[in-house]
Design a protein around this motif. Structure first.
Motif, mmCIF file in Angstrom:
data_model
loop_
_atom_site.group_PDB
_atom_site.id
_atom_site.type_symbol
_atom_site.label_atom_id
_atom_site.label_comp_id
_atom_site.label_asym_id
_atom_site.label_seq_id
_atom_site.Cartn_x
_atom_site.Cartn_y
_atom_site.Cartn_z
ATOM 1 N N ASP A 103 50.424 23.911 35.997
ATOM 2 C CA ASP A 103 49.050 24.176 36.479
ATOM 3 C C ASP A 103 48.954 25.400 36.579
ATOM 4 O O ASP A 103 47.625 26.018 36.274
ATOM 5 C CB ASP A 103 48.685 23.292 37.535
ATOM 6 C CG ASP A 103 48.573 21.899 37.244
ATOM 7 O OD1 ASP A 103 48.416 21.499 35.972
ATOM 8 O OD2 ASP A 103 48.368 20.813 38.155
ATOM 9 N N ASP A 114 48.550 27.038 33.134
ATOM 10 C CA ASP A 114 47.472 26.844 32.407
ATOM 11 C C ASP A 114 46.136 27.189 33.078
ATOM 12 O O ASP A 114 45.125 27.306 32.308
ATOM 13 C CB ASP A 114 47.535 25.185 32.205
ATOM 14 C CG ASP A 114 48.713 24.695 31.319
ATOM 15 O OD1 ASP A 114 49.224 25.651 30.551
ATOM 16 O OD2 ASP A 114 48.926 23.685 31.322
ATOM 17 N N LYS A 115 45.995 27.189 34.125
ATOM 18 C CA LYS A 115 44.915 27.636 34.806
ATOM 19 C C LYS A 115 45.031 28.536 35.920
ATOM 20 O O LYS A 115 44.943 28.280 37.170
ATOM 21 C CB LYS A 115 44.501 26.131 35.477
ATOM 22 C CG LYS A 115 44.402 24.956 34.805
ATOM 23 C CD LYS A 115 44.324 23.459 35.634
ATOM 24 C CE LYS A 115 44.555 22.365 34.771
ATOM 25 N NZ LYS A 115 44.562 21.166 35.556
ATOM 26 N N LYS A 154 43.179 31.339 36.692
ATOM 27 C CA LYS A 154 42.189 31.708 37.673
ATOM 28 C C LYS A 154 41.812 30.724 38.885
ATOM 29 O O LYS A 154 41.617 31.027 40.028
ATOM 30 C CB LYS A 154 41.091 31.727 36.928
ATOM 31 C CG LYS A 154 39.861 32.602 37.796
ATOM 32 C CD LYS A 154 38.815 33.085 36.980
ATOM 33 C CE LYS A 154 38.015 34.015 37.569
ATOM 34 N NZ LYS A 154 36.753 34.581 36.553
ATOM 35 N N ARG A 155 42.197 29.273 38.468
ATOM 36 C CA ARG A 155 42.103 28.210 39.613
ATOM 37 C C ARG A 155 42.957 28.372 40.617
ATOM 38 O O ARG A 155 43.010 28.105 41.662
ATOM 39 C CB ARG A 155 42.034 26.903 38.739
ATOM 40 C CG ARG A 155 40.639 26.467 38.031
ATOM 41 C CD ARG A 155 40.741 25.265 37.422
ATOM 42 N NE ARG A 155 40.999 24.089 38.388
ATOM 43 C CZ ARG A 155 40.831 22.733 37.866
ATOM 44 N NH1 ARG A 155 40.611 22.488 36.781
ATOM 45 N NH2 ARG A 155 40.960 22.044 38.937
ATOM 46 N N TYR A 156 44.429 28.668 40.061
ATOM 47 C CA TYR A 156 45.503 28.751 40.957
ATOM 48 C C TYR A 156 45.282 29.890 41.869
ATOM 49 O O TYR A 156 45.481 29.755 43.073
ATOM 50 C CB TYR A 156 46.786 29.090 40.068
ATOM 51 C CG TYR A 156 47.646 30.023 40.830
ATOM 52 C CD1 TYR A 156 48.443 29.735 41.682
ATOM 53 C CD2 TYR A 156 47.966 31.037 40.091
ATOM 54 C CE1 TYR A 156 49.455 30.443 42.096
ATOM 55 C CE2 TYR A 156 48.964 32.180 40.573
ATOM 56 C CZ TYR A 156 49.704 31.615 41.890
ATOM 57 O OH TYR A 156 50.489 32.691 42.250
ATOM 58 N N SER A 163 42.363 31.258 42.753
ATOM 59 C CA SER A 163 41.310 30.882 43.710
ATOM 60 C C SER A 163 42.030 29.896 44.795
ATOM 61 O O SER A 163 41.477 30.312 46.042
ATOM 62 C CB SER A 163 40.085 30.141 42.943
ATOM 63 O OG SER A 163 39.080 29.493 43.637
ATOM 64 N N TYR A 195 42.664 38.502 39.262
ATOM 65 C CA TYR A 195 42.790 37.709 38.155
ATOM 66 C C TYR A 195 42.731 38.707 37.022
ATOM 67 O O TYR A 195 43.577 38.569 36.031
ATOM 68 C CB TYR A 195 41.639 36.647 37.995
ATOM 69 C CG TYR A 195 41.608 36.129 36.470
ATOM 70 C CD1 TYR A 195 42.792 35.266 36.123
ATOM 71 C CD2 TYR A 195 40.563 36.467 35.636
ATOM 72 C CE1 TYR A 195 42.468 34.722 34.825
ATOM 73 C CE2 TYR A 195 40.555 35.986 34.185
ATOM 74 C CZ TYR A 195 41.512 35.116 34.046
ATOM 75 O OH TYR A 195 41.641 34.477 32.731
ATOM 76 N N LYS A 242 45.757 38.805 34.301
ATOM 77 C CA LYS A 242 45.440 37.747 33.559
ATOM 78 C C LYS A 242 46.187 37.677 31.934
ATOM 79 O O LYS A 242 46.710 36.586 31.446
ATOM 80 C CB LYS A 242 43.848 37.720 32.854
ATOM 81 C CG LYS A 242 43.333 38.947 32.456
ATOM 82 C CD LYS A 242 42.060 38.855 32.205
ATOM 83 C CE LYS A 242 41.617 40.200 31.577
ATOM 84 N NZ LYS A 242 40.013 40.335 31.269
#
Length: 223
Positions: free
Chosen positions: A133, A136-137, A139-141, A143, A159, A163
């Protein structure tokens, strides 16, 4: 926000080097250590790694079989040997004398991995993060981490700085590492790697020992 530095522990081979760099950057932006990060080595004494993860706020895990696969390539071929001791050289020799299948499909190795994950997953009051996760994610991580230290205002800065580290292109380099001596720590980002590298009989054997744990891992809530 916690009253102490956010304690994050990542199982070795779960993107811990990249995470360490990100957390160092966050600590730098905050002008003090708001994140206490370390990696956990399964080869360490059982009590040592369990104490290291105990009382963590976040524990980062990776799919158990893919983690072993990653270790096969990195310890066997791509890790820098500057700090290798006799045990490290012995381990590298054992890996290089084994095929990927022979190394991974080892009852002793699988059982050790199973015992470690079961012990860690028994820890209560902790947030489990899955490597898959995170990758794959991203920015969510980020955050999630920044929310926990009450610094979500840093999200865009962190980020944008990292990135590109989450972008993977190109073919699987595994064969080039083993057969052509390619020194590349980054192979690919195939989260179904073990399903793609092993045949039906080998997967059956893995599932016989690890099946219920793998199902538990797949269903683990993350981000």
């Amino acid at each position: 926000m916690t009253n102490h530095p956010l304690k994050i522990r990542a199982i070795h081979k779960s993107g811990s080097s990249l995470q360490s760099t990100i957390y160092d950057y966050i600590n730098h932006l905050c002008n003090h250590n708001v994140i206490d990060f370390d990696r956990v080595f399964s080869e360490a004494n059982h009590q040592e790694w369990f104490q290291s993860t105990k009382d963590s706020d976040i524990i980062v895990l990776r799919h158990p079989i893919n983690r072993i696969i990653s270790k096969y390539y990195s310890v066997g071929w791509t890790h820098c040997t500057d700090n290798f001791n006799d045990e490290s050289w012995k381990h590298r020799k054992e890996i290089r004398e084994s095929s990927l299948s022979e190394y991974v499909i080892s009852g002793k190795l699988l059982l050790r991995q199973r015992n470690m994950y079961e012990k860690i997953l028994s820890i209560s009051n902790v947030c489990f993060l899955k490597y898959e996760d995170i990758m794959d994610k991203p920015k969510r991580y980020m955050s999630l981490i920044l929310n926990k230290i009450d610094r979500i205002d840093l999200l865009d800065k962190v980020y944008n700085n990292f990135k590109n580290e989450f972008v993977f292109h190109g073919k699987d380099r595994s064969d080039d590492i083993v057969n052509n001596g390619l020194i590349s720590h980054v192979r690919n980002l195939d989260h179904k790697e073990y399903l793609n590298k092993f045949n039906e009989c080998e997967i059956f054997f893995i599932n016989r020992i690890m099946g219920d744990l793998l199902e538990r891992y797949d269903n683990l809530s993350s981000i």
